[in-house]
Scaffold this active site. Structure first.
Site, PDB file in Angstrom:
ATOM      1  N   LYS A  40     -10.574  -3.410  -4.218  1.00  0.00           N
ATOM      2  CA  LYS A  40     -11.450  -2.250  -4.347  1.00  0.00           C
ATOM      3  C   LYS A  40     -10.749  -1.118  -5.078  1.00  0.00           C
ATOM      4  O   LYS A  40     -11.392  -0.269  -5.675  1.00  0.00           O
ATOM      5  CB  LYS A  40     -11.819  -1.745  -2.953  1.00  0.00           C
ATOM      6  CG  LYS A  40     -12.664  -2.698  -2.152  1.00  0.00           C
ATOM      7  CD  LYS A  40     -12.635  -2.225  -0.712  1.00  0.00           C
ATOM      8  CE  LYS A  40     -13.552  -3.007   0.166  1.00  0.00           C
ATOM      9  NZ  LYS A  40     -13.256  -2.723   1.587  1.00  0.00           N
TER      10      LYS A  40
ATOM     11  N   LYS B 145       0.812  -1.219   0.000  1.00  0.00           N
ATOM     12  CA  LYS B 145       0.000   0.000   0.000  1.00  0.00           C
ATOM     13  C   LYS B 145       0.841   1.262   0.000  1.00  0.00           C
ATOM     14  O   LYS B 145       0.448   2.274  -0.571  1.00  0.00           O
ATOM     15  CB  LYS B 145      -0.958   0.017   1.197  1.00  0.00           C
ATOM     16  CG  LYS B 145      -2.129  -0.931   1.041  1.00  0.00           C
ATOM     17  CD  LYS B 145      -3.277  -0.507   1.945  1.00  0.00           C
ATOM     18  CE  LYS B 145      -4.475  -1.413   1.761  1.00  0.00           C
ATOM     19  NZ  LYS B 145      -5.560  -1.088   2.690  1.00  0.00           N
TER      20      LYS B 145
ATOM     21  N   LYS C 114      -4.680  -9.812  -6.849  1.00  0.00           N
ATOM     22  CA  LYS C 114      -5.948 -10.146  -6.206  1.00  0.00           C
ATOM     23  C   LYS C 114      -7.009  -9.105  -6.571  1.00  0.00           C
ATOM     24  O   LYS C 114      -6.686  -7.949  -6.867  1.00  0.00           O
ATOM     25  CB  LYS C 114      -5.776 -10.303  -4.691  1.00  0.00           C
ATOM     26  CG  LYS C 114      -5.637  -9.044  -3.948  1.00  0.00           C
ATOM     27  CD  LYS C 114      -5.583  -9.267  -2.445  1.00  0.00           C
ATOM     28  CE  LYS C 114      -5.516  -7.884  -1.828  1.00  0.00           C
ATOM     29  NZ  LYS C 114      -5.040  -7.745  -0.520  1.00  0.00           N
TER      30      LYS C 114
END
Ligand code: AMP
Ligand code: TRP
Length: 332
Positions: A197, A111, A194
């Protein structure tokens, strides 16, 4: 006694992975256990969130729980920031967890990306807040997707170090519950990533509110290879996209991958995809419709969250009191 806790971040675009990896299992577990399900808004703001959107997304997570079948009378549904125990315990855990442990967290690395210096301190401390979420209720089992395994190991490390340091048995060592045929749903555009969102491509994911047309379009475009569907599960090992679609089918139909292969071996994906579309529409149609109905009635959703927060506080408050006493704070 077993107690279940889990959370989903209110960051929009709730998708098939969130449903199959987590939310669907939340529903199943409530039959046998006391369950606490949270919209983790404090985790969401570890990266920038527009305030108005965040408010809507918190309600969306609650609506997704309700529409999927979490019963707000039986289980507790609430927003993390409404129960101060989470923030209080997170601080204490920040003083228990070691920098070296957090440095190993792969989600932070992903992230934060290349510009790590510019990541928020909250993003770094994220797993310590997650441990606090769970342990403020002394929860014993945590249903999540595969990607959260490392964070749950850290939760165990924090619980163990706290217990050792203070010579107590305050916290249980939580067990992850990672089950079903789709614990890691991959992007429809790239079988090595994966489903998430935050993927910029809408075609990478099916969201809970997608209608039949969107589901059909997205699955038609979903990447596959040119080979037919194989006979054995082992033969899917080197075929990530094929394996993903078979896994999604299996999870939605409540079958094993082997059962799906037994039915479809030899078929081309061009004929498998319409069957998968039909199944996805059948399962998601009612959930999406109910979510939209609930989102149009924020008063009801807010009342569920308020009631949930009150019930959550009843469980967490004595735990926080016990922890403060253990640590040596003056408890009034
Ligand atoms: P998040 O969207 O990160 O808040 O995740 C909420 C829950 O969904 C967690 O239990 C995750 O492990 C799970 N989850 C998220 N993405 C996926 C995925 N692609 N496949 C399976 N589970 C997922
Ligand atoms: N980190 C989880 C995710 O991104 C969300 C989460 C926060 C969570 N607190 C939790 C999950 C506590 C389980 C238990 O998916």
């Amino acid at each position: 006694m077993s107690r279940i806790f889990s959370g989903v971040q209110p960051t929009g675009n709730l998708h098939l992975g969130n449903y199959l990896g987590a939310i669907r299992n939340f529903v199943r577990l409530q039959e046998d256990y006391e369950c606490i399900y949270c919209a983790v808004d404090m985790h969401a703001i570890t990266v920038w969130q527009d305030p108005e959107e965040l408010r809507g997304n918190i309600r969306e997570v609650a609506a997704a729980y309700l529409a999927s079948g979490v019963d707000p009378k039986k289980s507790i549904i609430f927003a993390q920031s409404n129960v101060s125990a989470h923030a209080e315990l997170a601080w204490i855990f920040n003083c228990v967890a070691r920098l070296g442990w957090l440095n190993r967290m792969t989600q932070f690395k992903e992230k934060a990306g290349k510009n790590r210096e510019n990541a928020s301190l909250g993003l770094y401390a994220y797993p310590s807040l997650m441990a606090a979420d769970i342990l403020a209720y002394k929860a014993t089992h945590v249903p999540v997707g595969e990607d959260q395994k490392q964070h749950l190991e850290l939760t165990r490390d924090i619980a163990q170090k706290f217990n050792n340091d203070y010579g107590t048995e305050t916290f249980p060592l939580v067990e992850p519950l990672i089950f079903g045929e789709a614990t890691r749903v991959m992007s429809l555009r790239d079988g090595s990533k994966k489903m998430s969102k935050s993927d910029p491509s809408d075609y990478s994911r099916i969201t809970l509110t997608d209608g039949p047309d969107e589901i059909s379009k997205k699955l038609k475009k979903a990447r596959t290879d040119a080979e037919p569907i194989p006979e054995k599960v082992e033969d899917l090992a080197e075929r990530p996209e094929a394996s993903n679609l078979v896994g999604i089918y299996a999870a939605l139909a409540d079958m094993t991958k082997a059962d799906v292969l037994a039915e479809y071996a030899g078929s081309q994906f061009s004929s498998f995809k319409p069957a998968l579309t039909e199944l996805a529409v059948e399962k998601f149609g009612p959930i999406g419709a109910e979510m939209k109905r609930l989102m149009a009635d924020p008063g009801y959703v807010d009342s569920v969250l308020k009631d949930g927060a009150e019930r959550a506080r009843v469980i967490a408050d004595p735990v926080i009191r016990e922890v403060k006493e253990t640590v040596g704070f003056l408890v009034s």
